[in-house]
Scaffold this motif. Structure first.
Motif, PDB file in Angstrom:
ATOM      1  N   PHE A  74       0.837  -1.204   0.000  1.00 40.81           N
ATOM      2  CA  PHE A  74       0.000   0.000   0.000  1.00 40.81           C
ATOM      3  C   PHE A  74       0.869   1.250   0.000  1.00 40.81           C
ATOM      4  N   LYS A  75       0.324   2.331  -0.547  1.00 43.39           N
ATOM      5  CA  LYS A  75       0.971   3.634  -0.434  1.00 43.39           C
ATOM      6  C   LYS A  75       0.618   4.166   0.949  1.00 43.39           C
ATOM      7  N   LYS A  76       1.638   4.285   1.791  1.00 43.92           N
ATOM      8  CA  LYS A  76       1.407   4.681   3.179  1.00 43.92           C
ATOM      9  C   LYS A  76       0.661   6.005   3.291  1.00 43.92           C
ATOM     10  N   ASP A  77       1.022   6.966   2.436  1.00 45.02           N
ATOM     11  CA  ASP A  77       0.401   8.284   2.550  1.00 45.02           C
ATOM     12  C   ASP A  77      -1.107   8.235   2.295  1.00 45.02           C
ATOM     13  N   GLU A  78      -1.557   7.381   1.366  1.00 41.83           N
ATOM     14  CA  GLU A  78      -2.994   7.274   1.066  1.00 41.83           C
ATOM     15  C   GLU A  78      -3.765   6.641   2.227  1.00 41.83           C
ATOM     16  N   ILE A  79      -3.203   5.595   2.821  1.00 43.17           N
ATOM     17  CA  ILE A  79      -3.868   4.912   3.930  1.00 43.17           C
ATOM     18  C   ILE A  79      -3.889   5.810   5.165  1.00 43.17           C
ATOM     19  N   VAL A  80      -2.764   6.462   5.464  1.00 44.49           N
ATOM     20  CA  VAL A  80      -2.697   7.358   6.625  1.00 44.49           C
ATOM     21  C   VAL A  80      -3.678   8.506   6.458  1.00 44.49           C
ATOM     22  N   LYS A  81      -3.756   9.070   5.257  1.00 47.59           N
ATOM     23  CA  LYS A  81      -4.703  10.170   5.004  1.00 47.59           C
ATOM     24  C   LYS A  81      -6.138   9.688   5.188  1.00 47.59           C
ATOM     25  N   ALA A  82      -6.488   8.532   4.635  1.00 46.28           N
ATOM     26  CA  ALA A  82      -7.854   8.001   4.769  1.00 46.28           C
ATOM     27  C   ALA A  82      -8.187   7.727   6.237  1.00 46.28           C
ATOM     28  N   ASP A  85     -20.246  -2.897   5.593  1.00 52.26           N
ATOM     29  CA  ASP A  85     -20.742  -1.569   5.231  1.00 52.26           C
ATOM     30  C   ASP A  85     -19.781  -0.939   4.231  1.00 52.26           C
ATOM     31  N   GLU A  86     -20.308  -0.189   3.273  1.00 52.38           N
ATOM     32  CA  GLU A  86     -19.465   0.412   2.238  1.00 52.38           C
ATOM     33  C   GLU A  86     -18.891   1.766   2.632  1.00 52.38           C
ATOM     34  N   THR A  87     -19.260   2.286   3.790  1.00 49.69           N
ATOM     35  CA  THR A  87     -18.729   3.581   4.214  1.00 49.69           C
ATOM     36  C   THR A  87     -18.134   3.559   5.614  1.00 49.69           C
ATOM     37  N   ARG A  88     -18.346   2.489   6.363  1.00 50.58           N
ATOM     38  CA  ARG A  88     -17.895   2.443   7.751  1.00 50.58           C
ATOM     39  C   ARG A  88     -17.044   1.202   8.030  1.00 50.58           C
ATOM     40  N   LYS A 126     -13.968   0.485   1.235  1.00 50.16           N
ATOM     41  CA  LYS A 126     -13.884  -0.107  -0.104  1.00 50.16           C
ATOM     42  C   LYS A 126     -12.687  -1.064  -0.217  1.00 50.16           C
ATOM     43  N   ILE A 127     -11.558  -0.680   0.369  1.00 52.22           N
ATOM     44  CA  ILE A 127     -10.384  -1.562   0.348  1.00 52.22           C
ATOM     45  C   ILE A 127     -10.702  -2.867   1.080  1.00 52.22           C
ATOM     46  N   LEU A 128     -11.334  -2.750   2.234  1.00 52.50           N
ATOM     47  CA  LEU A 128     -11.623  -3.942   3.036  1.00 52.50           C
ATOM     48  C   LEU A 128     -12.696  -4.827   2.408  1.00 52.50           C
ATOM     49  N   LEU A 129     -13.515  -4.258   1.556  1.00 47.41           N
ATOM     50  CA  LEU A 129     -14.515  -5.058   0.849  1.00 47.41           C
ATOM     51  C   LEU A 129     -14.005  -5.538  -0.507  1.00 47.41           C
ATOM     52  N   GLY A 130     -12.753  -5.234  -0.816  1.00 49.03           N
ATOM     53  CA  GLY A 130     -12.151  -5.682  -2.075  1.00 49.03           C
ATOM     54  C   GLY A 130     -12.659  -4.944  -3.297  1.00 49.03           C
ATOM     55  N   LYS A 131     -13.066  -3.708  -3.115  1.00 49.75           N
ATOM     56  CA  LYS A 131     -13.595  -2.915  -4.255  1.00 49.75           C
ATOM     57  C   LYS A 131     -12.604  -1.898  -4.722  1.00 49.75           C
ATOM     58  N   TYR A 171     -12.839   2.206  17.628  1.00 46.46           N
ATOM     59  CA  TYR A 171     -13.518   3.315  16.971  1.00 46.46           C
ATOM     60  C   TYR A 171     -14.405   2.778  15.854  1.00 46.46           C
ATOM     61  N   HIS A 172     -15.585   3.321  15.730  1.00 45.01           N
ATOM     62  CA  HIS A 172     -16.462   3.069  14.592  1.00 45.01           C
ATOM     63  C   HIS A 172     -16.230   4.257  13.668  1.00 45.01           C
ATOM     64  N   LEU A 173     -15.600   4.011  12.529  1.00 41.29           N
ATOM     65  CA  LEU A 173     -15.165   5.099  11.654  1.00 41.29           C
ATOM     66  C   LEU A 173     -15.973   5.191  10.377  1.00 41.29           C
ATOM     67  N   ILE A 174     -16.219   6.411   9.956  1.00 43.79           N
ATOM     68  CA  ILE A 174     -16.805   6.664   8.643  1.00 43.79           C
ATOM     69  C   ILE A 174     -15.628   6.935   7.710  1.00 43.79           C
ATOM     70  N   SER A 175     -15.343   5.982   6.827  1.00 46.37           N
ATOM     71  CA  SER A 175     -14.233   6.101   5.897  1.00 46.37           C
ATOM     72  C   SER A 175     -14.529   5.258   4.660  1.00 46.37           C
ATOM     73  N   PRO A 176     -15.193   5.851   3.675  1.00 47.09           N
ATOM     74  CA  PRO A 176     -15.501   5.095   2.455  1.00 47.09           C
ATOM     75  C   PRO A 176     -14.251   4.528   1.772  1.00 47.09           C
ATOM     76  N   GLU A 177     -13.121   5.248   1.850  1.00 50.57           N
ATOM     77  CA  GLU A 177     -11.898   4.775   1.209  1.00 50.57           C
ATOM     78  C   GLU A 177     -11.423   3.460   1.832  1.00 50.57           C
ATOM     79  N   LEU A 178     -11.338   3.430   3.170  1.00 53.72           N
ATOM     80  CA  LEU A 178     -10.902   2.209   3.838  1.00 53.72           C
ATOM     81  C   LEU A 178     -11.937   1.098   3.694  1.00 53.72           C
TER      82      LEU A 178
END
Length: 146
Positions: A74-82, A119-122, A141-146, A132-139
């Motif tokens: 993974f690109k660390k900067d993208e994951i850290v930002k998300a 969930d596609e956003t949490r 989607k990664i965890l759902l393989g999208k 933490y229950h987080l709202i993060s569509p970016e993360l």
């Protein structure tokens, strides 16, 4: 006659309980997030406590439900930002795993575990001793393989 009377009482009490739990016009509903999904209240200061820097991160790995490594480039900067941009949602979530699990290993050997419950956003993140229950569509989607 006695049996019919007790059945009527049980039905009446059940109806009163359901009526008492119904949302009235005076109840405060959660405000929607940027995607129009209902979100909970973001606790003051909690977002800053969960933040990490790119320098803090040693590795980011993605595992499937069987615990097999799926991806580790993974690109660390993208994951850290998300992760840092995610909002903490105080609404309840389903305690189940559906999708991948991301493990962020920190330089101090601490771990942040992020899991999906479908969930596609949490997502749910375990940071040190806090969940933490987080709202993060970016993360999500990664965890759902999208």
């Amino acid at each position: 006659m006695k049996r019919k009377f007790s059945t009527i009482i049980v039905i009446a009490i059940s109806g009163l309980m359901l009526f008492g739990c119904a949302q009235s016009k005076g109840d405060i509903a959660a405000q929607p997030d940027q995607n129009g999904n209902p979100a909970g209240i973001v606790l003051a200061g909690a977002d800053q406590q969960k933040n990490i820097t790119i320098e803090d991160v040693k590795a980011i790995e993605l595992y499937d439900l069987d615990g097999k490594l799926v991806k580790d480039d993974f690109k660390k900067d993208e994951i850290v930002k998300a992760f840092n941009d995610s909002m903490i949602d105080d609404t309840s979530f389903i305690e189940m795993i559906a999708g991948y699990r991301m493990v962020i290993t920190l330089k101090d050997d601490g771990k942040i575990t992020i899991t999906s419950y479908g969930d596609e956003t949490r997502v749910v993140a375990m940071v040190r001793d806090t969940t933490y229950h987080l709202i993060s569509p970016e993360l999500a989607k990664i965890l759902l393989g999208k």
